[in-house]
Every structure is written in structure tokens, then in C-alpha cells.
Write an enzyme that holds these catalytic residues in place. Sequence first.
Site, PDB file in Angstrom:
ATOM      1  N   THR A  70       0.878  -1.180   0.000  1.00 45.59           N
ATOM      2  CA  THR A  70       0.000   0.000   0.000  1.00 45.59           C
ATOM      3  C   THR A  70       0.911   1.225   0.000  1.00 45.59           C
ATOM      4  O   THR A  70       1.358   1.661  -1.048  1.00 45.59           O
ATOM      5  CB  THR A  70      -0.962  -0.009   1.205  1.00 45.59           C
ATOM      6  OG1 THR A  70      -0.222  -0.251   2.411  1.00 45.59           O
ATOM      7  CG2 THR A  70      -2.021  -1.074   1.044  1.00 45.59           C
TER       8      THR A  70
ATOM      9  N   LYS B  29       4.082  -7.202   3.717  1.00 47.38           N
ATOM     10  CA  LYS B  29       3.846  -5.784   3.468  1.00 47.38           C
ATOM     11  C   LYS B  29       3.532  -5.114   4.787  1.00 47.38           C
ATOM     12  O   LYS B  29       3.050  -5.744   5.740  1.00 47.38           O
ATOM     13  CB  LYS B  29       2.715  -5.561   2.462  1.00 47.38           C
ATOM     14  CG  LYS B  29       1.314  -5.943   2.905  1.00 47.38           C
ATOM     15  CD  LYS B  29       0.584  -4.953   3.783  1.00 47.38           C
ATOM     16  CE  LYS B  29       0.568  -3.574   3.193  1.00 47.38           C
ATOM     17  NZ  LYS B  29      -0.084  -2.607   4.175  1.00 47.38           N
TER      18      LYS B  29
ATOM     19  N   THR C  33      -0.576  -3.367  10.698  1.00 47.71           N
ATOM     20  CA  THR C  33      -1.186  -3.471   9.377  1.00 47.71           C
ATOM     21  C   THR C  33      -0.167  -4.139   8.515  1.00 47.71           C
ATOM     22  O   THR C  33       0.492  -3.508   7.718  1.00 47.71           O
ATOM     23  CB  THR C  33      -1.501  -2.140   8.715  1.00 47.71           C
ATOM     24  OG1 THR C  33      -2.339  -1.439   9.551  1.00 47.71           O
ATOM     25  CG2 THR C  33      -2.242  -2.333   7.425  1.00 47.71           C
TER      26      THR C  33
ATOM     27  N   GLU D 108       5.888   4.646   7.291  1.00 51.35           N
ATOM     28  CA  GLU D 108       5.445   5.775   6.477  1.00 51.35           C
ATOM     29  C   GLU D 108       6.234   7.046   6.803  1.00 51.35           C
ATOM     30  O   GLU D 108       6.283   7.482   7.950  1.00 51.35           O
ATOM     31  CB  GLU D 108       3.942   5.998   6.678  1.00 51.35           C
ATOM     32  CG  GLU D 108       3.122   4.876   6.061  1.00 51.35           C
ATOM     33  CD  GLU D 108       1.659   4.912   6.432  1.00 51.35           C
ATOM     34  OE1 GLU D 108       0.873   4.285   5.696  1.00 51.35           O
ATOM     35  OE2 GLU D 108       1.298   5.534   7.438  1.00 51.35           O
TER      36      GLU D 108
ATOM     37  N   ASN E 189      -0.706  10.145   5.835  1.00 48.67           N
ATOM     38  CA  ASN E 189      -1.933   9.732   6.502  1.00 48.67           C
ATOM     39  C   ASN E 189      -3.029  10.799   6.509  1.00 48.67           C
ATOM     40  O   ASN E 189      -4.201  10.479   6.726  1.00 48.67           O
ATOM     41  CB  ASN E 189      -1.624   9.290   7.928  1.00 48.67           C
ATOM     42  CG  ASN E 189      -1.013   7.905   7.959  1.00 48.67           C
ATOM     43  OD1 ASN E 189      -1.724   6.903   7.807  1.00 48.67           O
ATOM     44  ND2 ASN E 189       0.302   7.840   8.093  1.00 48.67           N
TER      45      ASN E 189
ATOM     46  N   SER F 171      -7.765   9.497  -0.075  1.00 48.18           N
ATOM     47  CA  SER F 171      -7.989  10.168  -1.356  1.00 48.18           C
ATOM     48  C   SER F 171      -7.038   9.653  -2.423  1.00 48.18           C
ATOM     49  O   SER F 171      -6.168   8.859  -2.168  1.00 48.18           O
ATOM     50  CB  SER F 171      -7.799  11.678  -1.185  1.00 48.18           C
ATOM     51  OG  SER F 171      -6.509  11.964  -0.712  1.00 48.18           O
TER      52      SER F 171
END
Length: 407
Positions: free
Chosen positions: A153, A179, A190, A276, A402, A407
Site C-alpha cells: 500500500t 507488506k 497493518t 510511512e 496519513n 484520497s
Amino acid sequence: MEIIKGGVTAAKGFEAASTAAGIKYKDRTDMALIYSQAPCVAAGTFTKNVVKAAPVKWDQQVVGSGAKVQAVVVNSGIANACTGAEGFGYCKDTAVAAAKALDIPEDGVLIGSTGVIGKQMPIDKLTAGIDVLAGKKNDTLENGTEAAKAIMTTDTCEKELAAVIEVGGKQVTIGGMAKGSGMIHPNMCTMLAFVTTDAVIAKETLQKALSGDVDDTYNMISVDGDTSTNDTVILLANGLAGNPEIVYGSPEYEEFALALHAINEYLAKKIAGDGEGATALFEVKAVGCESVEQAKTLAKSIVCSNLTKTAIAGHDANWGRILCAMGYSGAQFDPEKVDLFFESKAGKIQIIENGTAVDYSEAEATKILSEPEVTAIADVKMGAEEAVAWGCDLTHGYIEINADYRS
């Protein structure tokens, strides 16, 4: 044990494929298939979050039933979490479609999903993707790598590794892919991890090997303190190596467990370092502890501290934040006996001794903390036990990713 190139297709009899189904992303692959030419015994560990995604519930049901597994269908973009009976029904639809396309039983299909929570799965796109995957699957290392890319992702790179051991004169291979980048916290995250092996091993033994290793690998990583709804680790064994059965507690079991640990630790560290917005893998070692539990508690508290992670992002040896995180961890220790070091490829430096700062060079500390992999070592001088946790620095990039994730 020998580390080799590859991932989920490295072990004998395993195939993989990827495709762009358009589930959320318009410019990349977003579905992957893992397929075994022979039915597999399956082991699994899952999120401890009370809110569990539909694929987690499905996989728990399949693994718990003892059914032989032959395929795993994974999608990225939509998590199929908090989707009620409709979402769970889509897991059934996925299994039916995969069973038909691959000519295997429906209860031999596991499912993994990752992405946005709360959206219903576009099941027509998913089932169409399964037909494409079934037609593209093969056992090449390239297809394994492409499958690892398809489940990403916000990850910036694919994560895969394989290893070979010898059991009874037979070569046994273990390979895995994973992942994970955000919503990462101990008790898994996650993250999806799929590990395959051609070993001959009983289901109960396989589950013991996996469950015994998760606490030292995936459960020792954190990016942002959020435990996900979707985390799943699946371990499949198809027995095609033809080795004498690996028995729990035997030397062969210990070697298998060591190789499995190497795969899981590598994947866990790759997830942590690919957090991230991250620019560095942050490793924390708690040493000199009186128990493993104390060591794990201290290491995880430090690696989860947002203030410490921002200090790592700024290459700032702000040791007070680390001592503070140790103090509220719940573990008991004497703060006036703590030594703290920072270490990287640029060198090693002691920051505090017996709870107070030493006369160290800020410039040298900054140089050490500017490397892409940084380690903090906290010694509480209470015993011989230790533990390691992994995380990453916390940057503006985390907020940017985040703030507009949907979107």
C-alpha cells in the site's frame, strides 16, 4: 542455513502471480496469488485488535478447522474491515471464485486484504482478477517478487527473503513476503506476511514454530502505535521436499525454527524500516535485564516513544526522552544504574552512565544518528537477559501520507 534469493516461490511446488484489478489503485498491480501444487498444512497468527477484518475472521476459521490449504488470494487498496456480513460474504465469494479457477476446495483458500477500512470490496473486480491470476501463475522467482509488490500500500519497496536448510539429506526451503508501512504496532500491525515451505511437518508442529517466533519478530516492531484490524501471518507447508518429518523438539526442528526466525526477523525489520515517511530504521536493544519480559517491555517502550522517534528524525541525541520512556514502561529498574549508547555504521558512543550524561561529542552523536540504520542500547545492569525491538523515525512525511490516505 543458507540465505538465498527469492520469496514465496522459492520452496518447491509454490507458484505466484500478480495483476492490476483496479480495486483502488489505477496505476499499479493490486492483487496477488500464492498457489501450492500440493495441499498444505497451515499455521497462522492474527491481530489482537478486537475489531477484526473479514479476511482475518475467514482465515482464522480455515486455519482452525485443520483444512488443507492450496491458495492465498491477497488484495491491496481496500481492507474489507468494518464491513459487516456483506464484507464476510465477499470472502466466501472470493474463495468460491478461486476454487473454481484453480480446481481446489473452497476451504483450501485463504484471503488477505489491506488498505482503507470501511469500504466494501468491488467483488466483480476481485473475482475477475482471480481468473487473471490463475492464468498467470508460475513458480519463477520473478513472479514471487511481483506478488510481493502487488500487496504493497504505502510501502516503498517489496519485502521478501528465502533460506535453505538440510533435513535428513533433503533440501528444505522456506520463503516469505510481507507488506507493512503504517498502522504498525506490537501485537502485530497493518501487516500481511505469507511464508511458504516445502518441509514435511505436522500442522501442530508448524503452528508451534510460528507462534513461538512471532513474539520475537513481528510483535517487536512499531511505527505509529496503532494495532491494525487486518494483521495476518500465514505459514504453509506442502511437504514436497520429501524430508523425514520434522518433529517438535528435535535438532531438525530447532534448525527449522532458526531459519523461520531469520525470515520473520528480516521481514519484520523491513516493515519497521519502511514506516510511512521514515528515513531510518530505529533498533532498540535492552540488555542487562533480569528477565526477557523486562527486556521486551523496556525495548518496546523506547521504540514506541514518539518523542524519541522525532529525536531520531532530527539526529538529536536527546537521551532524556529514552530514559523517560523506560520509566513509564511499567518495568522496574534503577534509573541511576542505566547506561545508554547509540550505535550505527558511523560508530558507537556512550551518552549516559549510571543515569547521568557523560562528556560526549554532540557532533559525533549526530554523525552516528544520521545513518539509515541506528541502534540505541540501554543497559540496566540487573542480569543477563536482553531483547530487541524495531521501529523508525517519525517525520513530517508520516502526517502527509496519513492526512489524505483515503484520497
